[in-house]
Design a protein around this motif. Structure first.
Motif, PDB file in Angstrom:
ATOM      1  N   VAL A   1       0.840  -1.195   0.000  1.00  0.00           N
ATOM      2  CA  VAL A   1       0.000   0.000   0.000  1.00  0.00           C
ATOM      3  C   VAL A   1       0.876   1.246   0.000  1.00  0.00           C
ATOM      4  CG1 VAL A   1      -1.880   1.233   1.141  1.00  0.00           C
ATOM      5  CG2 VAL A   1      -1.730  -1.255   1.352  1.00  0.00           C
TER       6      VAL A   1
ATOM      7  N   THR B   1       0.800   5.183   0.739  1.00  0.00           N
ATOM      8  CA  THR B   1       0.005   6.206   1.404  1.00  0.00           C
ATOM      9  C   THR B   1       0.769   7.519   1.393  1.00  0.00           C
ATOM     10  OG1 THR B   1       0.903   5.680   3.584  1.00  0.00           O
ATOM     11  CG2 THR B   1      -1.090   4.512   2.911  1.00  0.00           C
TER      12      THR B   1
ATOM     13  N   HIS C   1      -0.652  -0.034  -7.997  1.00  0.00           N
ATOM     14  CA  HIS C   1      -0.984   1.289  -7.471  1.00  0.00           C
ATOM     15  C   HIS C   1      -0.221   2.406  -8.196  1.00  0.00           C
ATOM     16  CE1 HIS C   1       2.791   0.604  -5.196  1.00  0.00           C
ATOM     17  NE2 HIS C   1       2.888   1.926  -5.263  1.00  0.00           N
TER      18      HIS C   1
ATOM     19  N   PRO D   1      -3.601   0.905  -2.757  1.00  0.00           N
ATOM     20  CA  PRO D   1      -3.092  -0.453  -2.577  1.00  0.00           C
ATOM     21  C   PRO D   1      -2.873  -1.177  -3.905  1.00  0.00           C
ATOM     22  CG  PRO D   1      -5.463  -0.450  -2.312  1.00  0.00           C
ATOM     23  CD  PRO D   1      -5.064   0.982  -2.596  1.00  0.00           C
TER      24      PRO D   1
END
Length: 280
Positions: A12, A14, A31, A51
């Protein structure tokens, strides 16, 4: 970062702070296809969560086709939001990611601040789009054939897959990722579990409407999807619906026309935030 969930561990990306935006990729991406949108959203004051779906990129690839049923990925996304302590989120999805965020919105409408779907509309609109769409969807039936689809796509250094990817600017990177053992089969499993022939051609199954507000975006150079397969989504939306057409971009519009896509997303998400503030 790696986030361990009940069934799988996801890779993931972020970034940023502020209202949360979940960006979900499609086939055969990761992603990274959202890199232009992530930077724009972060700069505008939003927190982004992007993700790799199970079976793609750096995320786990569980065994068995049944592990890739869309409901399993939707459960992953909801659990991911819980792990990151996100109560309400703006959903953005492209291709298969559009289908995933639509299912998430139907399953947990109370957690959705807004829904932006790129390229792929509601499954009922896809089914109702007529013969032209059925012709464009030919590969979905090929992908149902275990072994045959893998061999055909990877033959001659993935020549057929490269032809399908066409204008995709990251084609070489994607192909390199699919060389890993089991990677291509895992990527195809989302079609085998989520769009078997009975879904495409069988009796229509009742689905709840999509909670508004919903933004649908389609690009004129999309080789896989007709415009009506997106515009037909309107009758499956409870609440506000907005449709935008991106001229001159191919299927991967967020990479082909990032400035236009960023403009649309920022405007739509900003409107949803303002509406929520007035209501609250």
């Amino acid at each position: 970062m790696r986030v361990e969930l009940s069934e799988v561990t996801l890779e993931v990306a972020t970034g940023g702070e502020g209202p949360a935006v979940l960006l979900v990729h499609g086939f055969p991406d990761t992603h990274d296809c959202w890199r232009h949108q992530v930077s724009a959203l972060n700069a505008a004051g939003y927190r982004t969560i992007a993700p790799d779906l199970r079976g793609f990129g750096g995320s786990d690839r569980p065994e068995g086709t049944e592990a890739y049923a869309p409901a399993r990925s939707v459960a992953d996304l909801l659990e991911l939001l819980d792990r990151l302590e996100v109560e309400r989120v703006h959903l953005v999805g492209h291709d298969w990611g559009s289908g995933m965020v639509q299912q998430l919105a139907m399953a947990a409408p109370e957690r959705v601040a807004g829904l932006s779907i790129l390229s792929v509309g509601h499954v009922a609109a896809l089914r109702d789009a007529g013969w032209e769409q059925r012709q464009k969807s030919w590969y979905m039936l090929l992908f149902q054939l275990p072994g045959i689809a893998e061999e055909w796509l990877s033959r001659d250094d993935f020549a057929h897959l490269r032809e399908m990817l066409g204008e995709h600017p990251d084609a070489d990177v994607i192909v390199d990722g699919l060389r890993a053992p089991g990677a291509l089969t895992a990527a195809l499993a989302v079609y085998r579990a989520g769009l078997p022939p009975e879904v495409l051609f069988g009796p229509e199954l009742p689905l709840p409407p999509l909670p508004g507000p919903v933004l649908g975006v389609w690009s004129t150079g999309d080789r896989f999807l007709t415009e009506v397969s997106m515009t037909g989504t309107e009758k499956h939306v409870a609440g506000s619906w907005r449709y935008e057409r991106v001229e001159g971009a191919g299927h991967w519009l967020q990479l082909d026309a990032p400035e236009r896509v960023n403009e649309l997303l920022l405007d739509f998400i900003g409107e949803a935030e303002a509406r929520s503030a007035r209501a609250g």
